[in-house]
Design a protein around this motif. Structure first.
Motif, mmCIF file in Angstrom:
data_model
loop_
_atom_site.group_PDB
_atom_site.id
_atom_site.type_symbol
_atom_site.label_atom_id
_atom_site.label_comp_id
_atom_site.label_asym_id
_atom_site.label_seq_id
_atom_site.Cartn_x
_atom_site.Cartn_y
_atom_site.Cartn_z
ATOM 1 N N GLY A 7 0.822 -1.218 0.000
ATOM 2 C CA GLY A 7 0.000 0.000 0.000
ATOM 3 C C GLY A 7 0.850 1.260 0.000
ATOM 4 N N MET A 8 1.944 1.271 0.781
ATOM 5 C CA MET A 8 2.827 2.438 0.783
ATOM 6 C C MET A 8 3.435 2.655 -0.596
ATOM 7 N N GLY A 9 3.860 1.558 -1.234
ATOM 8 C CA GLY A 9 4.422 1.684 -2.574
ATOM 9 C C GLY A 9 3.410 2.199 -3.582
ATOM 10 N N GLU A 10 2.168 1.704 -3.490
ATOM 11 C CA GLU A 10 1.125 2.173 -4.411
ATOM 12 C C GLU A 10 0.849 3.645 -4.222
ATOM 13 N N ARG A 11 0.821 4.098 -2.986
ATOM 14 C CA ARG A 11 0.589 5.525 -2.722
ATOM 15 C C ARG A 11 1.690 6.370 -3.362
ATOM 16 N N ALA A 12 2.936 5.971 -3.143
ATOM 17 C CA ALA A 12 4.050 6.753 -3.685
ATOM 18 C C ALA A 12 4.023 6.762 -5.214
ATOM 19 N N ARG A 13 3.822 5.600 -5.819
ATOM 20 C CA ARG A 13 3.841 5.524 -7.278
ATOM 21 C C ARG A 13 2.659 6.240 -7.915
ATOM 22 N N SER A 14 1.513 6.261 -7.237
ATOM 23 C CA SER A 14 0.349 6.964 -7.794
ATOM 24 C C SER A 14 0.596 8.458 -7.921
ATOM 25 N N LEU A 15 1.541 8.983 -7.163
ATOM 26 C CA LEU A 15 1.886 10.406 -7.232
ATOM 27 C C LEU A 15 3.128 10.649 -8.076
ATOM 28 N N GLY A 16 3.657 9.584 -8.694
ATOM 29 C CA GLY A 16 4.868 9.721 -9.485
ATOM 30 C C GLY A 16 6.134 9.595 -8.671
ATOM 31 N N GLY A 17 6.034 9.111 -7.434
ATOM 32 C CA GLY A 17 7.186 8.977 -6.559
ATOM 33 C C GLY A 17 7.676 7.550 -6.478
ATOM 34 N N GLY B 90 18.398 -1.031 7.553
ATOM 35 C CA GLY B 90 19.128 0.217 7.662
ATOM 36 C C GLY B 90 20.624 -0.020 7.731
ATOM 37 N N PRO B 91 21.431 1.026 7.554
ATOM 38 C CA PRO B 91 22.898 0.862 7.585
ATOM 39 C C PRO B 91 23.413 0.395 8.944
ATOM 40 N N ASP B 92 22.697 0.713 10.009
ATOM 41 C CA ASP B 92 23.132 0.320 11.357
ATOM 42 C C ASP B 92 22.207 -0.743 11.937
ATOM 43 N N GLY B 93 21.579 -1.520 11.104
ATOM 44 C CA GLY B 93 20.623 -2.497 11.568
ATOM 45 C C GLY B 93 19.216 -1.924 11.561
ATOM 46 N N GLY B 94 18.281 -2.687 12.040
ATOM 47 C CA GLY B 94 16.899 -2.229 12.025
ATOM 48 C C GLY B 94 16.322 -2.249 10.615
ATOM 49 N N PHE B 95 15.245 -1.489 10.436
ATOM 50 C CA PHE B 95 14.533 -1.472 9.152
ATOM 51 C C PHE B 95 14.250 -0.028 8.789
ATOM 52 N N ARG B 96 14.323 0.258 7.490
ATOM 53 C CA ARG B 96 14.133 1.644 7.051
ATOM 54 C C ARG B 96 13.154 1.686 5.880
ATOM 55 N N VAL B 97 12.278 2.678 5.942
ATOM 56 C CA VAL B 97 11.328 2.958 4.859
ATOM 57 C C VAL B 97 11.609 4.370 4.362
ATOM 58 N N VAL B 98 11.847 4.515 3.066
ATOM 59 C CA VAL B 98 12.143 5.826 2.479
ATOM 60 C C VAL B 98 11.181 6.047 1.310
ATOM 61 N N ALA B 99 10.388 7.110 1.414
ATOM 62 C CA ALA B 99 9.452 7.482 0.346
ATOM 63 C C ALA B 99 9.870 8.821 -0.229
ATOM 64 N N ARG B 100 9.898 8.881 -1.539
ATOM 65 C CA ARG B 100 10.193 10.144 -2.238
ATOM 66 C C ARG B 100 8.938 10.553 -3.000
ATOM 67 N N LEU B 101 8.367 11.688 -2.615
ATOM 68 C CA LEU B 101 7.102 12.147 -3.197
ATOM 69 C C LEU B 101 7.326 13.470 -3.917
ATOM 70 N N PRO B 102 7.043 13.529 -5.219
ATOM 71 C CA PRO B 102 7.225 14.801 -5.949
ATOM 72 C C PRO B 102 6.150 15.814 -5.586
ATOM 73 N N VAL B 103 6.568 17.069 -5.499
ATOM 74 C CA VAL B 103 5.638 18.174 -5.285
ATOM 75 C C VAL B 103 5.412 18.831 -6.644
ATOM 76 N N PRO B 104 4.177 18.912 -7.138
ATOM 77 C CA PRO B 104 3.923 19.485 -8.471
ATOM 78 C C PRO B 104 4.532 20.865 -8.626
#
Length: 379
Positions: A337-347, A354-368
């Motif tokens: 669902g997170m991926g669909e949201r980002a891609r629906s906006l062109g992101g 993550g680099p130090d362990g754990g888990f990381r989520v990174v979303a890049r969302l374009p601003v028109p």
């Protein structure tokens, strides 16, 4: 213009043919002036009628046949006026009046035969009438075949357009179902997961203080669930109906931090100043953070989570990182669902350790661009 040009061209040929036929060096028939002028009138009237051939094809065809018959009776021979009749006959066939076209063709053959036989002896009989009949048959058959091919092609285009519309409607319906499912999952999943976690903790540690804390969190989470449900249903209703309250955005990030903190997770925020976000981008950023925190609470076994929001040129970058196990398992509905949201906006969305362990989520969302330009002008 094309119709006028055709009329002038056909009329010029017919008039020139009349002049050659009545005044040419090989003319052996002594015609009186009245007949010649009457024949010229028949040529002009039938030629002028061609201007209306598309609007009144049947009437023009009848006028052309009458002119051909009058021409033959006046000059005792057929002439170039037959070209006017051929154009009229072509139009009658092309407009779909096949039976009438056949009748007009038979009538023209009779008129041609009568005119052609006036000055012919038994020794001079030739196949001109048969040639004329064959020519008209070729015109009728050829135009009919072309018309049927055109109609078949047009019907195929209509069917293809209808199929395309149906496919587009199915695609939009599928996208709408996915959007509704995503909204409901994101709106309810976070709080219901929190309720489930707190209820499980209270059952496994049945002491009064822990139970009271869990019930407090459950009460608050259920209250937030109802509010989110009302807001989401309002958004999904007819666009003419105003939602009960605005859709959530990053301005309500503190609520997510507070809710996650009640479950024992320490949440830190690192927020850089960003330009004003459009409502759809703001909602997507909020939902991505919400879902990422839900996954941290349910799966990561983490104690600390960090939320980072920063601008990057014309994009806004949203990052959620925890110190948990770093193993998210196979992607579930939340990550999809997170991926669909980002891609629906062109992101885009990237997830992983993550680099130090754990888990990381990174979303890049374009601003028109218009929004970015307006924000720049406001400065």
């Amino acid at each position: 213009m094309a119709n006028m040009g055709l009329m002038l061209a056909v009329g010029s040929v017919a008039v020139l043919g009349l002049l050659v036929q009545t005044r040419g060096p090989y003319n052996e028939v002594d015609l009186d002036t009245a007949a010649e002028w009457a024949a010229l009138l028949a040529v002009l009237v039938s030629t002028g009628a061609l201007y209306f051939r598309r609007r009144y094809p049947v009437a023009v065809g009848v006028v052309a046949l009458a002119a051909v018959a009058a021409y033959g009776l006046l000059l005792d021979r057929p002439g170039p006026i037959m070209l006017v009749f051929v154009v009229a006959l072509y139009t009658v066939v092309d407009e779909g009046h096949l039976a009438l076209a056949i009748g007009l063709g038979i009538g023209s053959v009779i008129a041609f035969a009568v005119a052609d036989s006036a000055n012919r002896t038994a020794e001079s009989v030739n196949g001109a009438t048969l040639l004329h009949a064959g020519w008209l048959v070729a015109v009728i058959v050829g135009v009919t075949r072309n018309r049927r091919a055109y109609l078949a092609e047009a019907q195929a285009r209509v069917l293809a357009a209808e199929q395309s519309k149906e496919e587009e409607a199915r695609r939009r319906a599928t996208e709408e179902r996915l959007r509704i499912a995503r909204e409901l999952h994101d709106a309810l999943g976070h709080h219901l997961s929190l309720i489930n976690v707190q209820a499980s903790a209270a059952l496994h540690r049945p002491d009064a203080a822990r139970s009271e804390q869990a019930l407090t969190v459950i009460k608050q989470a259920s209250k937030e669930t109802l509010r989110e449900l009302r807001t989401t249903i309002g958004i999904l209703r007819d666009q003419n109906e105003a939602p009960p309250e605005p859709a959530p955005g990053l301005n309500r990030l503190y609520e997510l931090v507070t809710t996650a903190g009640r479950s024992g997770l320490e949440v830190r925020t690192e927020l850089a100043e960003t330009r004003p976000l459009p409502p759809d981008v703001d909602l997507a950023a909020y939902r991505i953070v919400q879902e990422a925190l839900t996954n941290v609470s349910r799966h990561a076994e983490a104690t600390v989570a960090v939320i980072r929001v920063r601008p990057d040129r014309d994009d806004v970058v949203v990052e959620v990182e925890d110190d948990g196990t770093g193993d998210a398992g196979p992607p579930g509905n939340g990550i999809r669902g997170m991926g669909e949201r980002a891609r629906s906006l062109g992101g885009s969305l990237t997830t992983g350790p993550g680099p130090d362990g754990g888990f990381r989520v990174v979303a890049r969302l374009p601003v028109p661009a218009p929004v970015a330009a307006a924000a720049g002008d406001a400065r």
